[in-house]
Write an enzyme that holds these catalytic residues in place. Sequence first.
Site, PDB file in Angstrom:
ATOM      1  N   ASP A   1      -9.599  -5.035  -3.639  1.00 35.70           N
ATOM      2  CA  ASP A   1     -10.060  -4.134  -2.496  1.00 35.70           C
ATOM      3  C   ASP A   1     -10.415  -3.184  -2.986  1.00 35.70           C
ATOM      4  O   ASP A   1     -10.750  -2.743  -3.701  1.00 35.70           O
ATOM      5  CB  ASP A   1      -7.913  -4.109  -3.469  1.00 35.70           C
ATOM      6  CG  ASP A   1      -6.922  -3.089  -2.483  1.00 35.70           C
ATOM      7  OD1 ASP A   1      -8.287  -2.280  -1.642  1.00 35.70           O
ATOM      8  OD2 ASP A   1      -6.181  -3.229  -2.272  1.00 35.70           O
TER       9      ASP A   1
ATOM     10  N   HIS B   1      -7.776  -5.161   0.099  1.00 36.01           N
ATOM     11  CA  HIS B   1      -6.282  -4.803   0.664  1.00 36.01           C
ATOM     12  C   HIS B   1      -6.115  -5.357   1.681  1.00 36.01           C
ATOM     13  O   HIS B   1      -5.935  -5.569   3.154  1.00 36.01           O
ATOM     14  CB  HIS B   1      -7.230  -3.739   0.713  1.00 36.01           C
ATOM     15  CG  HIS B   1      -5.603  -2.221   1.177  1.00 36.01           C
ATOM     16  ND1 HIS B   1      -4.796  -2.045   0.361  1.00 36.01           N
ATOM     17  CD2 HIS B   1      -5.118  -1.602   1.549  1.00 36.01           C
ATOM     18  CE1 HIS B   1      -4.012  -1.294   0.227  1.00 36.01           C
ATOM     19  NE2 HIS B   1      -4.126  -1.184   1.657  1.00 36.01           N
TER      20      HIS B   1
ATOM     21  N   SER C   1       0.564  -0.959  -0.010  1.00 41.90           N
ATOM     22  CA  SER C   1       0.300   0.386   0.544  1.00 41.90           C
ATOM     23  C   SER C   1       0.966   1.098   0.061  1.00 41.90           C
ATOM     24  O   SER C   1       1.356   1.280  -1.242  1.00 41.90           O
ATOM     25  CB  SER C   1      -0.584  -0.280   1.201  1.00 41.90           C
ATOM     26  OG  SER C   1      -2.099   0.647   0.665  1.00 41.90           O
TER      27      SER C   1
END
Length: 223
Positions: free
Chosen positions: A173, A204, A119
């Site tokens: 996600d 995610h 991320s």
Amino acid sequence: MTQQLLPCVEINPSTAPDACVIWLHGLGDSGHGFAPIVPELKLPDSMAVKFLFPHASERPITINGGMRMRAWYDIKSLDFESRADLEGVKESAEQVEQLIKAQIESGIKAERIVLAGFSQGGVIALHLAPRFSQKLAGVMALSTYMCEPALLSSEALDVNRETPIMMAHGEQDEVVPVFMGNAAFKTLNECGFKATWQTYTMQHNVCMQELNDISAWLQKLLN
């Protein structure tokens, strides 16, 4: 060294390390978040890989009402084009670059260092690696995207164009939509980098199949 190195969770092999994976966490997490995956990777002892999981500094995050948390940069908006704060990205990339250089000074060659990130951490990895002046072993960018992709073609150096870049993303996600990761993948390849793209049936996060694929990729890269 002009600044203090980022604090890290450090996991060392049973023998002197000859390779290193520097793994950057996501927003609001810390280096402790991904450290437990090291035994899950089941890397053979013969590889002698050191893992470093640095902690980002705490900073106020605009989209979270200015709440302070560990973050590599501020997020002022969720817009695709302006999600990552470029100045914060540059600042954190410089800190991670110092961490890489410290590993090189300790005796681990640059071409035995993998830069990984999830991320927000992946944003830093994708910003730094194409601009880094020494050849790295590889880059792992998980559930992530690229800050200011239009800058890459003019700022990228040639030294890591052949360096393998493993990109992976969850199809469900909702934090970083899969199209953002795929856009980064396409930008890298358009600029002559060697990126691969894989999606998983997940949100995610990471899943066991992804960890198995990461393990295989690392073993191929560092053996």
